[in-house]
Scaffold this active site. Structure first.
Site, PDB file in Angstrom:
ATOM      1  N   ILE A   1       0.823  -1.217   0.000  1.00 36.92           N
ATOM      2  CA  ILE A   1       0.000   0.000   0.000  1.00 36.92           C
ATOM      3  C   ILE A   1       0.850   1.257   0.000  1.00 36.92           C
ATOM      4  O   ILE A   1       0.317   2.369   0.018  1.00 36.92           O
ATOM      5  CB  ILE A   1      -0.946   0.021   1.212  1.00 36.92           C
ATOM      6  CG1 ILE A   1      -0.168  -0.163   2.519  1.00 36.92           C
ATOM      7  CG2 ILE A   1      -2.026  -1.036   1.061  1.00 36.92           C
ATOM      8  CD1 ILE A   1      -1.023  -0.071   3.777  1.00 36.92           C
TER       9      ILE A   1
ATOM     10  N   GLY B   1       8.204   3.670   0.982  1.00 42.95           N
ATOM     11  CA  GLY B   1       8.856   4.833   1.578  1.00 42.95           C
ATOM     12  C   GLY B   1      10.356   4.683   1.624  1.00 42.95           C
ATOM     13  O   GLY B   1      10.924   3.734   1.079  1.00 42.95           O
TER      14      GLY B   1
ATOM     15  N   ASP C   1      10.796  15.439  11.988  1.00 41.58           N
ATOM     16  CA  ASP C   1      10.402  15.215  10.590  1.00 41.58           C
ATOM     17  C   ASP C   1       8.902  15.448  10.423  1.00 41.58           C
ATOM     18  O   ASP C   1       8.195  14.638   9.818  1.00 41.58           O
ATOM     19  CB  ASP C   1      10.783  13.808  10.148  1.00 41.58           C
ATOM     20  CG  ASP C   1      10.879  13.689   8.626  1.00 41.58           C
ATOM     21  OD1 ASP C   1      11.006  14.740   7.953  1.00 41.58           O
ATOM     22  OD2 ASP C   1      10.845  12.561   8.108  1.00 41.58           O
TER      23      ASP C   1
END
Length: 828
Positions: free
Chosen positions: A493, A496, A611
């Protein structure tokens, strides 16, 4: 391994001349095996075997001549025209005058001679007690190079044919090497320790690369080495370009020398192909094939022939998934000098895969994204069995009793070994079945209400362990396989920076997101551990929940709660998902702010995310926001400190400029990043968009200009035009603007940001007389004109009111809601 072309004799030209220009070896032996005459190659004389018989012990003289007509592809090499064939264990013994490190180079080229077919030969080679080659069958012209430590005395090289086969060699080189060429210790990049004892190790050359330049032969190397071009090892050649400036190369005092690598290596480099895009953010990677089961010595050569000034180039260097240099700035190591040779040595752990990767990439500290590498050497380190190849045993020389012992040993040993293999197979199968059975009964983390959280074991033992115990989060690999249908690619799905994300389902029907680390990823063990430590320490409605992790079989797998609606970013642009309304966007920002506020205030020390971006804010089935991806998170300063000094990490476009400049991290760095997210939510466009006119490329800079001009309403998402009440937009814009203040001290806390976002939502929902869009049930009463100001005294109470039910969000929450992460995970 070092395979060389068929015109390899050219590579031997002028070897003696080269040695005389740099290091002069005390010991030098060059043998033209199988030949009755010497072979002169350049300035080196390879003496005939007949002249070298004093070094050789063999049961039978077999000198093979290829016959010139039979060589079709290597006929230019005098060293490949003949070979010494061995039909039994044979050895060369070279007297060593000066103990220390020596090169051994073995030349092989298979051809047929009488009844001997060298193309099907299989044999082993030993140096002293070290196995250099095991059951080796050369298929083409090849040179194998070794670096061994030899005590003063004799160096013995033994050739041992495999059963019913022969052994052979075309030429042998043995020569001294400077003892200081390889230091005794090197950094173990996978841990904080060092690998010591390199001086005594036997090494095999796997790759020696000249980055950005052509093949460099021994003619230009003082130690008679060959340097291949790196082009065939580049993973993505289009990301790289080359540069050359050989005359500029300098060697420092007390550092690299011409023996370390020649100017023809230090004077060329492969660099990032970033000249056309000053916002480039990618890595240049080389993949080097290796044999699993060994450690490897890796030397990287740097020489800044790229920069105009010493501080221009700052970049990161990786081996596999580990950062071996963060913010490498050569000028600080070389006293501000450009074009000066520098090298660094590292040792890998024992590898379980057939390649080692080396990468370079931009550092956020660099004023311009660039990185370069000039040379690379990879050498295999012998294993605990004194082998560089396999498990071959050094042959015993003719003694009939010993031969009988070998026969008896084999006849008894083989049946016993078969029995042991059978027992081990049965035990392994039984353990696997038990493990699978455990995985079937694995249950989620059950959390009790109240402040003291415990959770049941993942197995049906009924024991309880502290949430803080990371061991309690470990999930068997078989359970993860089962949940993801054995990592079915159709279940992916997202992809990264860490690796692929799979949708999964546990046996109780709970949906999960499984993030599996990619061995090639630049995000490695440190991020993996940080994520586990952070998410096992905190529980909050607006932080994504960690269910568990798996570190079996050298895997790095994280299992999260499944977030049905993916990232905030995917709902703003770049997908066909329906647009979010303004109220939905405000509620998402408020939820994310609550999560960050909890991180900053929920423990004795603040936790700084580092982040914060729209891709790391996830949405569940009800569009409730949760902050995710804690791999870069860091514990903040103590109460008596103002900041944490640390290397800069984060994402371009979201990075706090003060943190970038000073490398001093505070919670206000998260506030800055969140301010960028707020404007991203308002304008629904990427934070960096090179396709736009120059003044609009950077979202934060552009929006701040418009905000100061009072033109914010002119640049908002077209889907929101006419749907935001002016007061709500004004308060939202002021809040985001204050987050982006140049100095952290001028920015609000996350608690202040949260309060003001709540107020912006109230302004949006407030009933305005004769406003047909609002229903009277939305009335919130008279709003104080001071309630929107950044007043610390006022906001302390307000934040407490807002957070009363959210500081500890576990009580009464259904675990089917808590168990679930990422639908899409973009890289950092």
């Amino acid at each position: 391994m070092m395979g060389f072309g068929f015109s390899i004799w050219v590579l031997l030209l002028l070897n003696l001349a080269c040695c005389s220009r740099g290091f002069t070896p005390v010991d030098q032996f060059y043998v033209n095996c199988g030949s009755s005459s010497d072979a002169v190659v350049g300035n080196i004389t390879f003496v005939a075997d007949k002249s070298a018989t004093k070094y050789l012990s063999t049961p039978q003289e077999i000198l093979a001549d290829s016959n010139l007509n039979s060589i079709t592809r290597a006929d230019d090499s005098p060293l490949f025209r003949t070979a010494r064939i061995f039909n039994g264990p044979s050895k060369y013994t070279f007297p060593i005058r000066q103990g220390g490190r020596h090169w051994i180079r073995l030349h092989f080229y298979p051809f047929s001679y009488q009844n001997y077919d060298m193309k099907s030969a299989s044999f082993s080679v030993f140096s002293q007690k070290t196995t250099l080659l095991s059951d080796f069958t050369p298929k083409d012209a090849i040179v194998r190079e070794y670096s061994v430590n030899v005590e003063k005395g004799d160096l013995v090289i033994t050739f041992s044919p495999s059963s019913n086969s022969i052994a052979y060699v075309n030429a042998i080189e043995v020569a001294s090497v400077p003892d200081d060429l390889i230091a005794d210790a090197a950094q173990l990049y996978s841990s904080s320790g060092q690998f010591t004892g390199l001086a005594a190790q036997s090494l095999q050359t796997v790759a020696r690369l000249n980055m950005g330049g052509p093949f460099v032969s021994l003619v230009n190397d003082t130690l008679g080495r060959n340097w291949e071009s790196d082009s065939s090892y580049l993973k993505q050649p289009n990301l790289a370009t080359s540069k050359s400036n050989i005359p500029a190369v300098q060697y420092p005092n007390g550092g690299a020398t011409v023996d370390t690598a020649p100017p023809t290596v230090y004077g060329t480099c492969t660099k990032m192909n970033s000249d056309s895009d000053p916002r480039s953010n990618f890595n240049v990677t080389w993949d080097i094939p290796v044999d699993p089961g060994f450690q490897y010595w890796v030397r990287m050569h740097f020489c800044d022939i790229v920069s105009v000034s010493p501080t221009d180039s700052v970049f990161d260097v990786y081996i596999d998934t580990y950062v071996v240099y963060r913010d490498l700035e050569l000028s600080t190591k070389l006293y501000g000098k450009l074009a000066t040779a520098f090298f660094a040595d590292f040792v890998t752990p024992v590898l379980d895969r057939p390649n080692v990767s080396v990468s370079i990439g931009p550092s956020p500290r660099s004023p311009y994204p660039d990185a370069f590498l000039n040379g690379l050497e990879v050498m295999k380190i012998r294993n605990s069995k004194d082998s560089l190849a396999g498990t071959s045993v050094l042959p015993s020389f003719p003694k009939s009793k010993k031969k009988l012992g070998i026969i008896v040993g084999v006849s008894v040993g083989v049946p016993v070994a078969l029995i042991l293999v059978g027992i081990l197979f049965f035990m392994h199968r039984r353990r696997k079945q038990q493990q699978l059975k455990l995985s079937k009964t694995w249950v989620p983390i059950w959390v009790n209400g109240g402040a003291s959280h415990t959770m049941g074991s993942k197995y049906s033992t009924g024991t309880t362990v502290s949430v803080g115990s990371n061991q309690s989060y470990r999930i068997p690999f078989v359970a993860v396989q089962d949940a993801t249908n054995n990592f079915d690619e159709s279940w992916v799905i997202g992809v990264g920076g860490f690796g692929k994300v799979y949708k999964g389902e546990l046996h109780d029907g709970t949906k999960v997101a499984v993030k599996r680390g990619n061995p090639r990823s630049q995000q490695g063990l440190a991020e993996f551990r940080t994520e586990i430590e952070m998410l096992s320490q905190f529980r909050h409605r607006h932080l994504v929940s960690l269910i568990g992790y798996c570190d079996e079989k050298n895997e790095m797998i994280l299992v999260y709660e499944y977030m049905e609606n993916g990232t905030v970013k995917s709902h703003l642009y770049g997908s066909d998902l329906p647009s979010l309304g303004w109220k939905e966007r405000l509620e998402i920002c408020i939820g994310a702010a609550k999560g960050l506020h909890y991180l900053h205030t929920g423990d004795a020390k603040p936790v700084i995310h580092r982040d914060v971006k729209s891709a790391n804010i996830l949405l569940d089935e009800n569009l409730m926001a949760k902050v995710a991806d804690f791999g870069l998170s860091k514990t903040g300063p103590d109460i008596d400190q103002t900041h944490v000094s640390t290397a800069v990490k984060g994402s371009f476009g979201y990075l706090d400029p003060e943190y970038f400049r000073r490398q001093q991290l505070t919670e206000k760095s998260d506030v800055y990043s969140f301010g960028v997210v707020l404007f991203e939510v308002l304008c629904a466009r990427p934070v960096i968009d090179p396709s736009l006119p120059r003044e609009k490329v950077n979202l934060a800079e552009w929006v701040m200009k418009c905000q100061k001009k009072g033109q914010l309403d002119q640049i908002i998402d077209a889907n929101l035009v006419g749907k935001i009440k002016p007061d709500s937009l004004r308060k939202f814009g002021e809040t985001a603007e204050k987050c982006l203040a140049d100095y952290g001290v001028d920015r609000p806390s996350m608690g202040d940001v949260l309060w003001n976002l709540e107020y912006a939502l109230q302004l949006q929902e407030a009933v305005i007389q004769n406003d047909p869009e609002e229903n009277s049930t939305n009335a919130i009463g008279q709003l104080s004109p001071q309630v929107g100001e950044f007043n610390h005294v006022e906001t302390t109470t307000s934040v407490a009111q807002f957070e009363t039910s959210s500081v500890d969000d576990l009580s009464g929450v259904s675990m089917s809601r808590v168990f679930s992460q990422l639908v899409k995970s973009e890289g950092r």
